[in-house]
Design an enzyme around this catalytic site. Structure first.
Site, PDB file in Angstrom:
ATOM      1  N   GLY A   1       0.978  -1.428   0.089  1.00 23.54           N
ATOM      2  CA  GLY A   1      -0.100  -0.065   0.089  1.00 23.54           C
ATOM      3  C   GLY A   1       0.699   1.378  -0.020  1.00 23.54           C
ATOM      4  N   SER A   2       0.400   2.167   1.019  1.00 26.46           N
ATOM      5  CA  SER A   2       1.129   3.778   0.637  1.00 26.46           C
ATOM      6  C   SER A   2       2.490   3.813   1.094  1.00 26.46           C
ATOM      7  CB  SER A   2       0.186   4.649   1.429  1.00 26.46           C
ATOM      8  OG  SER A   2      -1.333   4.743   0.693  1.00 26.46           O
ATOM      9  N   VAL A   3       2.948   2.622   1.867  1.00 26.42           N
ATOM     10  CA  VAL A   3       4.510   2.868   2.245  1.00 26.42           C
ATOM     11  C   VAL A   3       5.214   2.968   0.901  1.00 26.42           C
ATOM     12  CG1 VAL A   3       4.192   2.111   4.455  1.00 26.42           C
ATOM     13  CG2 VAL A   3       4.613   0.366   2.429  1.00 26.42           C
TER      14      VAL A   3
END
Length: 574
Positions: free
Chosen positions: A296-298
């Protein structure tokens, strides 16, 4: 008239000669038999005697000790006794009461003991009970059961128990590595068994050591990069977070930026290698290196790195994200709300999916994929840990816009926590991608440059906004230090799509941001409490673990503080 006694008949001369010959021949016969036994049949008879009374026994070798980076023992081998029997001797000579008493001391059923001995009657050695307590061994020998004796062996003990279980793994009852580092370095840790010849009595008991045939060679010790203190801290904080958020599990990995050393690696649920009953199913897998998920957003910082490399974007370049939703083909990309116009730094601070997708689609095709490939996604990290997963990154960049867009915010690929930690370590180390390791002085390859020093420092500066006011991870902020990091709350993939209400919450970060010493990745699997976003779920674990690491290693604070109305750098007087 008196009668005269009749004189005795004199034996014939031949009889006297025969007796004399027999008396003279007897010593000759005995002498001949003695010569036959000693000379002609000596080797055969000696072999028969040896088969009945001389035995060759194995001398177990001491397995090497595993230490942490400061020399603290994490795995040690201690001598123990095992009870064995010569089934033929025991069945033939032991009284029923002795067998009953023996079974009771060993905690076994006498019927099963007898059945096992019967099944192995043709053998001369059969274990009755392995690794018994010293008091039990003494009580067993006091029973003087024919054919029953003790065998000296070694048993592995793990002083830290479940805290280091996933890293170390465990050995089987024969002291052979089965999981973790015990398996990976089994040949190094294992010694070479010795041998001795012993003399036994008719009851099968050793009464004399005749000779040493081969001395046992102990195994080599192994020193890890793990810091036992930080391992305890990480385990404590992760376990508390999993319980607090009613999660299925979680992982934490902590790296030393300077050398790529792994200082702590913990998982939940855990197991205690000292208790064999805990070693069941998947409890003993090291999720940090074996479990993959869509991060995801990492991954957004690496999308931004591709933008910086293009020369068309800077941290202050505006990015339109209104109205908080965008169509890509037949698919929709959404933000949690309409953030309006953001800068590139703001895309990271607010974790805008729309902003990351717009940037990726504005770049030449394959630029984001190229960055992901360079930081090692889709390949093992080089740690050489059993069962390490390579993750997934497509062999070639996709030409489909929707896949380019979703890749920008961490979907369509999979990675392990260790891969993420390694990638963030490159940002922390001014662009040098390290090879993480668990073994001290293991001669790892030199770090490879995957981004410029200027871009790495720009990313760190932008990522500090994530942990400041208005960012998604203020709960990861550490007093006195600047923290750079990124949250990721990804939906779990299931057959046919993504599960509703099931998330993986991740925070990846580093501190102090101006000159990072530590990188950590925290993942909480399926938090089912009041919160599921990574900031409030994974952020506090990062703050506690890295905060304690900074203090234990006496790292100088770098956060600005207010003093008499003047902002000054922490630790520097005006």
């Amino acid at each position: 008239m008196k009668s005269r006694a009749k004189p005795l008949d004199t034996p014939p001369a031949w009889r006297r000669g025969l007796v004399l010959i027999l008396l003279l021949a007897l010593p000759l016969v005995l002498m001949g038999r003695a010569i036959s036994l000693q000379v002609l049949e000596g080797d055969f008879l000696q072999g028969q005697g040896d088969q009945r009374h001389l035995r060759v026994e194995s001398l177990p070798a001491h397995r090497g000790t595993i230490h942490d980076r400061h020399g603290e023992p994490l795995a040690i081998s201690a001598p123990v006794d095992s009870v064995w029997a010569d089934p033929g001797v025991t069945l033939a000579q032991a009284k029923p009461a002795q067998l009953q008493a023996l079974a009771g001391k060993l905690g076994l059923d006498v019927a099963s003991v007898r059945a096992d001995l019967e099944a192995r009657r043709a053998r001369e050695f059969s274990y009755l009970r392995r690794h018994v307590a010293p008091a039990v061994a003494e009580e067993v020998m006091a029973l003087a059961v024919p054919g029953v004796a003790l065998q000296r062996e070694y048993r592995r003990f793990y002083p830290a128990g479940e805290v280091t279980g996933h890293v170390l793994g465990f050995t089987d009852i024969d002291d052979r590595g089965q999981e973790g580092l015990e398996l990976a370095y089994n040949d190094w840790l294992s010694g070479e068994s010795g041998a001795k010849r012993v003399l036994r009595d008719r009851l099968g008991r050793n009464i004399e050591d005749v000779e040493r045939l081969r001395e046992p060679a102990p195994g080599h010790d192994l020193q890890l990069t793990i810091d036992k203190r930080l391992q305890y801290i990480a385990y404590r904080e992760l376990k508390a977070a999993v319980e607090r958020n009613d999660a299925l599990g979680g992982s934490v990995v902590l790296l030393d930026v300077d050398a790529g050393d792994i200082l702590a690696m913990v998982n939940q649920p855990s197991f205690n290698p000292n208790r064999r009953g805990d070693i069941t199913g998947g409890r003993y897998r090291n999720r940090t290196v074996t479990d993959i998920y869509e991060p995801g957003s990492v991954m957004k910082p690496f999308t931004i790195l591709a933008a910086l490399r293009s020369g068309r974007y800077t941290p202050e370049t505006p990015v339109a994200t209104e109205p908080g939703v965008m169509r890509v083909g037949t698919h929709t990309v959404r933000d949690v709300r309409n953030f309006g116009e953001l800068t590139v730094t703001g895309v990271l601070r607010k974790s805008s999916n729309v902003g990351a997708a717009r940037i990726a689609l504005d770049l030449d095709g394959g630029r984001v994929w190229q960055v992901f490939n360079e930081i090692g996604l889709g390949r093992p990290t080089g740690i050489s840990f059993p069962g390490e997963a390579a993750g997934f990154l497509s062999a070639m960049p996709s030409e489909r816009p929707v896949e380019q867009a979703t890749l920008a915010f961490g979907y369509g690929l999979s990675a392990t926590n260790l891969q993420l930690a390694r990638a963030y370590a490159a940002i922390a180390a001014d662009g040098l991608l390290p090879t993480p390791g668990l073994i001290a002085d293991s001669g790892r390859p030199a770090p490879a440059r995957v981004m410029s020093r200027d871009h790495a420092r720009q990313l760190r500066e932008m990522l500090t906004a994530v942990t400041r006011s208005g960012g998604t991870a203020t709960q990861a902020a550490i007093p006195g230090y600047q923290v750079a990091g990124k949250t990721g709350t990804s939906r779990k993939a299931v057959a046919g799509g993504y599960a509703e209400g099931r998330y993986i919450s991740t925070f990846a970060g580093m501190a102090p941001a101006t000159d990072p010493r530590f990188v950590a990745v925290v993942t909480i699997d399926e938090p089912r409490g009041d919160a599921y976003y990574a900031g409030p779920v994974a952020g506090p674990v990062f703050r506690a673990v890295v905060g304690d690491a900074l203090r234990l290693y006496n790292v100088t604070p770098d956060a600005p503080v207010e003093e008499e109305g003047v902002t000054v750098a922490q630790g520097v007087r005006p």
